[in-house]
Write an enzyme that holds these catalytic residues in place. Structure first.
Site, short mmCIF file in Angstrom:
data_model
loop_
_atom_site.label_atom_id
_atom_site.label_comp_id
_atom_site.label_asym_id
_atom_site.label_seq_id
_atom_site.Cartn_x
_atom_site.Cartn_y
_atom_site.Cartn_z
N GLN A 122 0.85 -1.19 0.00
CA GLN A 122 0.00 0.00 0.00
C GLN A 122 0.88 1.24 0.00
OE1 GLN A 122 -2.40 -0.04 3.52
NE2 GLN A 122 -3.71 1.65 2.90
N GLY A 123 0.78 2.06 -1.04
CA GLY A 123 1.59 3.28 -1.12
C GLY A 123 0.74 4.51 -0.88
N SER A 125 1.11 6.79 2.55
CA SER A 125 1.77 7.83 3.34
C SER A 125 3.01 8.38 2.65
CB SER A 125 2.21 7.26 4.69
OG SER A 125 1.11 6.86 5.44
N SER A 157 4.75 -1.33 3.86
CA SER A 157 5.05 -2.66 4.39
C SER A 157 5.14 -3.68 3.26
CB SER A 157 3.95 -3.12 5.34
OG SER A 157 3.80 -2.21 6.41
N GLU A 240 -10.72 -2.53 6.15
CA GLU A 240 -9.61 -2.61 7.09
C GLU A 240 -10.14 -2.71 8.51
OE1 GLU A 240 -7.22 0.96 7.29
OE2 GLU A 240 -5.48 -0.24 7.79
N GLU A 363 -5.16 10.48 17.97
CA GLU A 363 -5.70 11.85 18.03
C GLU A 363 -6.66 12.10 16.86
OE1 GLU A 363 -2.45 11.08 18.44
OE2 GLU A 363 -2.52 11.38 20.62
#
Lengths: 380, 325
Positions: A122-123, A125, A157, A240, A363
């Site tokens: 998964q690309g 961030s 990952s 997810e 947060e």
């Protein structure tokens, strides 16, 4: 097939094949060993038919409720048969690819993933786009027959072991925020992709920084619409936070049971130990109950939304409380012991610190609960 | 035989229960109003849903109605009635409140307001063969009046000695354990109903109260306290809801403990967000806070139940897989 029959048949099959399915590594094991064994188990489940339930026939599945996939991951995690994060990647990525890719593309690419022949990553961030994902800047420019991608991703990952990547890129103006993002399904062996592994504080090379240098992506690898990538990213969340969370909840339950067994065997049976165990257990059960409700909503075809932030906060709090409790009730073990059990506690304790950071920080989740579920209006 | 009530009917029941308890001046009037609405029949036909609905209403309205007596009596297999009350375990405990010492029964437990007007009380007493259930004249349980923390006087402590000959064995079909489980789930719903009320008050105050030229709801420190409260409430509510389909006593214990913890957390955060006005007697917050402190102690609390469960886990050396898909 109804979930109870499926669980019973699957359990019997897993028991019958325990010798073949039990990991060859002891304790933590290397990433290479984890990935090899993950592929092996995934393939065996596919060949037995169990691993195909819950997936549409169009991608090589046998149909049935997604609850069946939740049950497989639960049983795998309760028996500790495969790397939990590797196991659940397909739950994060494949349902959304099936929703957004042209049918012939998912019919071709998803089956090898389902069979364990492939891994995907998964690309999303970037260094400057973490919690503020919509500010991402890795760019795709239109070219003859497709796209040219330039930029960087981080925290990716399994890229070392992956064949494909679900990639979010900027296709609008730099200030277009979530309106100018597009999702692509990229082959990792495309020329121009390089990566540098990042070693984590728990001593693993779990993820990497990825560099895209004039990487060509064919036009038919578009997921959804051009500038419609935000919808793709948002589509991932319910998957997810249902199946993947259910899997992880099972892992936490097993680790809690390990802890109860070890504390009991050590003869530490005082009130303080009992209370700490009970407090850790109750939040694991609270998460599991909440996640069960979420699973049933998903299976009933309901639209899951922001309320899954509650699931996310519950599981991350339960995870961190569990491993803090382990540290207290197995005094000195994770700090001073190099045995297999100690190494696992150390590994899981350190990894649990990431739980309130990845997938939307603690947060951000509380901001969502405050804004959307409590209707407190905008922040200052 | 239990039946299942659909969601619309349940919502209707909930609002009529809330209206009835909110209007009643005291606990006995509230009991009467709920009996008039068919509470006893509901409890007999759909005990889980009935108790969940009624106790949520008690929590939401802050009512001191004594429905816990009915839940315990019903779980023991007897018919709930306004003339019947129960002796509940001592604070933070779930053990039967009676102990035989020679010819005397030592009672250390809690009573609801129902005990003031009831004729007969059910008393559980620990014996060699488990908990025995006895009927006793409710008049024998009267003791000195104690105010305690709760101005609504929903419950009071009872520490008395009763001659053993005053006890009559009952032919109860249900076990003490099943009564404990039923009471815990009902009380979990009351705690959650109360916690949602406190959260609602704090939320509205945060929106209405302006400082530094804007509503204090805009400050993240306040938003996160309220968010954390809601998350704990929802986690506990899910477990309390799961008890409807699963009679596992450990699940009921967890529901009570989680609800108590959610109520404690919410009370702490709501108190802080309500700030000055929440510290006054004028604001009703303190009534819910005090009732929560009392209800938390009934049939084991958020601090005593985790230890109880932990001892069970340590004895078996593993954790049971509760909650199935």
């Amino acid at each position: 097939m109804d979930p109870e029959t499926f669980r019973r048949d699957l359990g019997a099959w897993l028991d019958d094949n325990a010798n073949d399915l039990t990991p060859p590594y002891e304790g933590i094991g290397s990433m290479d060993a984890h990935m090899a064994h993950y592929s092996h188990v995934k393939r065996a489940l596919f060949d037995s038919g169990f691993g195909r339930y819950g997936w549409p026939e169009s991608v090589g599945g046998l149909g049935g409720s997604p609850l069946l996939r939740a049950i497989i991951g639960e049983e795998i995690n309760f028996r500790d048969l495969a790397d939990p994060n590797a196991w659940t990647m397909i739950e994060v990525l494949a349902p959304t690819v099936i929703d957004f890719a042209p049918p012939e593309l998912s019919a071709r690419l998803v089956p090898p993933f389902l069979r364990g022949d492939e891994m995907w990553c998964q690309g999303f961030s970037e260094t400057d786009a973490g919690s503020d994902l919509a500010s991402l800047s890795c760019r795709a420019a239109e070219t003859d027959g497709g796209w040219v991608v330039n930029g960087q991703k981080i925290w990716t990952s399994f890229i070392e072991y992956s064949q494909r990547c679900v990639l979010l890129v900027r296709t609008g103006e730099p200030e277009s925020a979530h309106r100018g993002i597009t999702a692509l399904l990229v082959d990792i062996d495309s020329p121009g992709i390089g990566y540098s592994p990042i070693e984590t504080m728990h001593g693993r090379r779990d993820f990497a920084e990825v560099h895209f240098d004039d990487v060509f992506v064919p036009a038919d690898r578009l997921l959804g619409e051009v500038n419609g990538g935000w919808q793709v990213a948002m589509d991932i969340l319910p998957y997810e936070r249902s199946t993947t969370f259910w899997h992880r909840g099972a892992l936490l339950h097993r680790r809690f049971s390990d802890l109860a067994a070890q504390v009991s065997a050590a003869g530490n049976r005082g009130d303080a130990a009992a209370k700490a165990l009970g407090q850790a257990f109750q939040w694991i059960v609270a998460f599991r109950s909440r996640s069960r409700d979420t699973q049933h909503q998903l299976a009933a075809g309901e639209q899951l939304g922001v309320e899954t932030s509650v699931d996310k906060i519950l599981i991350t709090s339960a995870e961190q409380q569990l491993f803090e409790t382990a540290r207290d009730l197995l005094p000195g073990v994770m700090e001073f012991d190099d045995g297999l059990a100690a190494a696992s506690w150390r590994n899981d304790y350190l990894y649990s610190k990431a739980a309130t950071i990845y997938g939307g920080t603690a947060e951000i989740q509380r901001n969502i609960v405050a804004r959307r579920l409590l209707d407190l209006g905008p922040e200052s | 035989m239990s039946q299942f009530i659909d969601a619309d009917d349940l919502a209707l029941l909930a609002s009529s229960f809330e209206a009835a308890t909110a209007d009643a001046p005291g606990p006995s009037e509230a009991d009467q109003a709920l009996y008039d609405l068919g509470w006893a029949e509901l409890l007999a036909s759909a005990p889980g849903q009935g108790a969940a609905t009624a106790f949520n209403a008690l929590g939401a309205t802050g009512s001191a109605a004594s429905l816990l007596d009915d839940v315990v009596v019903n779980a023991l297999g007897a018919e709930a009635a306004l003339q019947s009350c129960c002796v509940f375990p001592a604070p933070h405990k779930a053990e039967a409140p009676g102990h035989l010492r020679g010819e005397t029964v030592m009672v250390d437990g809690l009573l609801s307001a129902r005990a003031e007007t009831a004729v007969a009380a059910v008393l559980g007493m620990g014996t060699e063969n488990g908990v025995g259930l006895f009927a006793v004249d409710a008049g024998l349980l009267h003791g000195p009046a104690v105010d305690g923390i709760d101005p609504g006087r929903a419950y009071r402590r009872v520490v008395v000695e009763i001659p053993a000959e005053a006890l009559e064995p009952t032919a109860a079909e249900g076990s003490w354990e099943s009564a404990v489980a039923a009471a815990r789930v009902a009380l979990a719903h009351q705690l959650l109903g109360g916690a949602r009320w406190m959260l609602g008050e704090a939320r509205q105050h945060a929106i209405d109260r302006a400082q530094f030229g804007r509503p204090v709801a805009q400050f993240q420190a306040i938003r996160h306290k309220l968010a954390e409260s809601l998350v704990q409430i929802e986690g506990a509510a899910s477990v309390a809801g799961a008890c409807l389909h699963d009679p596992d006593p450990m699940l009921a214990a967890l529901a009570k403990s989680l609800a108590g913890q959610a109520a404690r957390t919410t009370a702490t955060h709501a108190q802080q967000v309500l700030a000055g006005i929440g510290f006054t007697a004028e604001h009703r917050f303190h009534l819910w806070l005090k009732r929560m402190l009392v209800v938390d102690t009934l049939f084991g609390s958020a601090s005593s139940i985790p230890a109880e469960i932990g001892h069970q886990l340590l004895a078996s050396g593993q954790a049971p897989r509760l909650i199935q898909l």
